[in-house]
Design a protein around this motif. Structure first.
Motif, mmCIF file in Angstrom:
data_model
loop_
_atom_site.group_PDB
_atom_site.id
_atom_site.type_symbol
_atom_site.label_atom_id
_atom_site.label_comp_id
_atom_site.label_asym_id
_atom_site.label_seq_id
_atom_site.Cartn_x
_atom_site.Cartn_y
_atom_site.Cartn_z
ATOM 1 N N ILE A 30 0.874 -1.172 0.000
ATOM 2 C CA ILE A 30 0.000 0.000 0.000
ATOM 3 C C ILE A 30 0.910 1.219 0.000
ATOM 4 O O ILE A 30 1.828 1.307 0.804
ATOM 5 C CB ILE A 30 -0.904 0.042 1.256
ATOM 6 C CG1 ILE A 30 -1.888 -1.107 1.252
ATOM 7 C CG2 ILE A 30 -1.619 1.386 1.365
ATOM 8 C CD1 ILE A 30 -2.992 -0.988 0.230
ATOM 9 N N VAL A 31 0.665 2.132 -0.921
ATOM 10 C CA VAL A 31 1.438 3.367 -0.994
ATOM 11 C C VAL A 31 0.509 4.505 -0.592
ATOM 12 O O VAL A 31 -0.563 4.651 -1.165
ATOM 13 C CB VAL A 31 1.989 3.602 -2.417
ATOM 14 C CG1 VAL A 31 2.810 4.874 -2.469
ATOM 15 C CG2 VAL A 31 2.813 2.400 -2.879
ATOM 16 N N ALA A 32 0.926 5.281 0.397
ATOM 17 C CA ALA A 32 0.130 6.417 0.871
ATOM 18 C C ALA A 32 0.941 7.695 0.652
ATOM 19 O O ALA A 32 1.975 7.894 1.287
ATOM 20 C CB ALA A 32 -0.219 6.242 2.337
ATOM 21 N N PHE A 33 0.466 8.525 -0.281
ATOM 22 C CA PHE A 33 1.163 9.767 -0.591
ATOM 23 C C PHE A 33 0.620 10.914 0.256
ATOM 24 O O PHE A 33 -0.577 11.007 0.492
ATOM 25 C CB PHE A 33 0.994 10.131 -2.068
ATOM 26 C CG PHE A 33 1.701 9.199 -3.003
ATOM 27 C CD1 PHE A 33 3.082 9.158 -3.045
ATOM 28 C CD2 PHE A 33 0.984 8.367 -3.849
ATOM 29 C CE1 PHE A 33 3.747 8.306 -3.907
ATOM 30 C CE2 PHE A 33 1.632 7.511 -4.716
ATOM 31 C CZ PHE A 33 3.013 7.476 -4.754
ATOM 32 N N ASP A 34 1.524 11.802 0.665
ATOM 33 C CA ASP A 34 1.138 13.035 1.347
ATOM 34 C C ASP A 34 0.902 14.145 0.333
ATOM 35 O O ASP A 34 0.425 15.214 0.692
ATOM 36 C CB ASP A 34 2.257 13.493 2.303
ATOM 37 C CG ASP A 34 2.567 12.454 3.372
ATOM 38 O OD1 ASP A 34 1.651 11.701 3.745
ATOM 39 O OD2 ASP A 34 3.720 12.405 3.812
#
Length: 122
Positions: A30-34
């Motif tokens: 899972i990639v969570a970008f700010d």
């Protein structure tokens, strides 16, 4: 998690980590970008995106990577732009075995001592 979280195939130093389901139905990685994904694409094309291990454990969360964008190469200043969460052991092993390609420039850092980089994160 970050502003934009989704399952992505991940490329680190040219090595592909393909998104897959865990036995309990979670997606990994899972990639969570700010920040917006579009700006990540642009910065990545310029070689300004870096990652480092933020947590290595076991069980529910086996590996977390911090994603950084290089802001100021002269002063070695980075901005955190997101996190990657890895749930599958085979993905973790693949990521931890990756070594930086020798032709690539060294990680800009404020100090390098005993093989450890010191960076500034804003």
């Amino acid at each position: 998690m970050g502003e934009h979280a989704a399952a992505f195939d991940l490329y680190l130093e040219g090595v592909r980590v393909t998104a897959a389901l865990t036995p309990d139905g979670r997606v990994s990685p899972i990639v969570a970008f700010d920040i917006s994904e579009g700006s990540v694409d642009h910065e990545n094309a310029e070689g300004r995106i870096f990652s480092m291990t933020g947590y290595k454990g076991n069980g529910h969360l086996s590996l977390a990577l911090l994603l950084f964008k290089l802001i100021d190469e002269q002063r070695s200043v980075f901005e955190r732009i997101g996190v990657v969460v890895i749930h599958l052991e085979e993905q973790e092993e693949k990521i931890l075995s990756i070594r930086r390609v020798p032709e690539k420039p060294l990680l800009p850092c404020a100090e390098l001592r005993d093989g450890k980089h010191t960076i500034i994160v804003i």
